[in-house]
Design an enzyme around this catalytic site. Sequence first.
Site, short mmCIF file in Angstrom:
data_model
loop_
_atom_site.label_atom_id
_atom_site.label_comp_id
_atom_site.label_asym_id
_atom_site.label_seq_id
_atom_site.Cartn_x
_atom_site.Cartn_y
_atom_site.Cartn_z
N ALA A 129 0.84 -1.19 0.00
CA ALA A 129 0.00 0.00 0.00
C ALA A 129 0.88 1.25 0.00
O ALA A 129 2.06 1.20 0.34
CB ALA A 129 -0.92 0.00 1.22
N CYS A 130 0.27 2.34 -0.41
CA CYS A 130 0.97 3.63 -0.36
C CYS A 130 1.21 4.04 1.09
O CYS A 130 0.62 3.48 2.02
CB CYS A 130 0.13 4.70 -1.05
SG CYS A 130 -0.21 4.38 -2.79
N GLY A 131 2.07 5.01 1.27
CA GLY A 131 2.31 5.55 2.60
C GLY A 131 1.60 6.87 2.78
O GLY A 131 1.61 7.73 1.90
N HIS A 171 1.58 12.04 1.23
CA HIS A 171 1.31 10.77 0.56
C HIS A 171 2.49 10.39 -0.29
O HIS A 171 3.08 11.22 -0.99
CB HIS A 171 0.05 10.92 -0.31
CG HIS A 171 -0.17 9.76 -1.24
ND1 HIS A 171 0.14 9.82 -2.57
CD2 HIS A 171 -0.66 8.52 -1.01
CE1 HIS A 171 -0.17 8.66 -3.14
NE2 HIS A 171 -0.64 7.87 -2.22
N SER A 172 2.88 9.14 -0.24
CA SER A 172 3.95 8.61 -1.08
C SER A 172 3.46 7.33 -1.73
O SER A 172 3.04 6.41 -1.03
CB SER A 172 5.20 8.32 -0.23
OG SER A 172 6.18 7.66 -1.00
#
Length: 239
Positions: free
Chosen positions: A26-28, A238-239
Amino acid sequence: MNSRIVTQRESPQPQGLYHPANEHEACGVGFVVDIAGKKSHQIVRDGIRVLENLGHRGAAGSEENTGDGAGILVQLPDAFLRNVTANIGIELPPASQYAAGMVFLPREPAEAAACQRLFEIGAAELGHKVIGWREVPTNPTGLGKTALESRPTMAQVFVDRPAAWNEDAAFERRLVLIRRTAEKLVRTSDLGGRRFFYIASLSCRTLVYKGMLNADQLDTFFPDLSELSLESALALVHS
């Protein structure tokens, strides 16, 4: 004594709403807030630090310096925006009486201007006036070939807030309509660079800085984020 070799991480057994089949990457996402609601540039810096520590959650292509995307959302930085727009001859209404957006445009100047005009037409159709545009300064140093080739022109747009829209929630809904109208006008146009047009944010409350970046490239790419007058009481990354 019995022993066994575990070759991979074992997932817990299914229980409640959990099932190991749903495990995935998942994204961070990170969030920093001043619980007293006090705006400061330090909150922005802390948010960027959180983002950089989420670098392992972001993806990159075959080029390590072309990221899959990174960004930060902050409260609308009125003092900062007022300073930078005054320098280019734009006079903003009082705080909270306007909206600001981050818009991606084609790099070819004539097509960028055409997209801006279509945005203004869409806003006018809904009874709103575009106060002005500001090209957002960027520093592409260190970006990968793919990121450079797909990099749009980035601009901030400022939209007026008529007296009839005195409630934030109602004005925010109106801004969604402006956004969708502008996107449709550009999408159905014959502009060759229409694929570069994208509205990253349009709000009277928040502003987004984002791009096809790695987590550690956002701060360098957008010099705005280093300006001390860019203050917020919250930062969502968001990353």
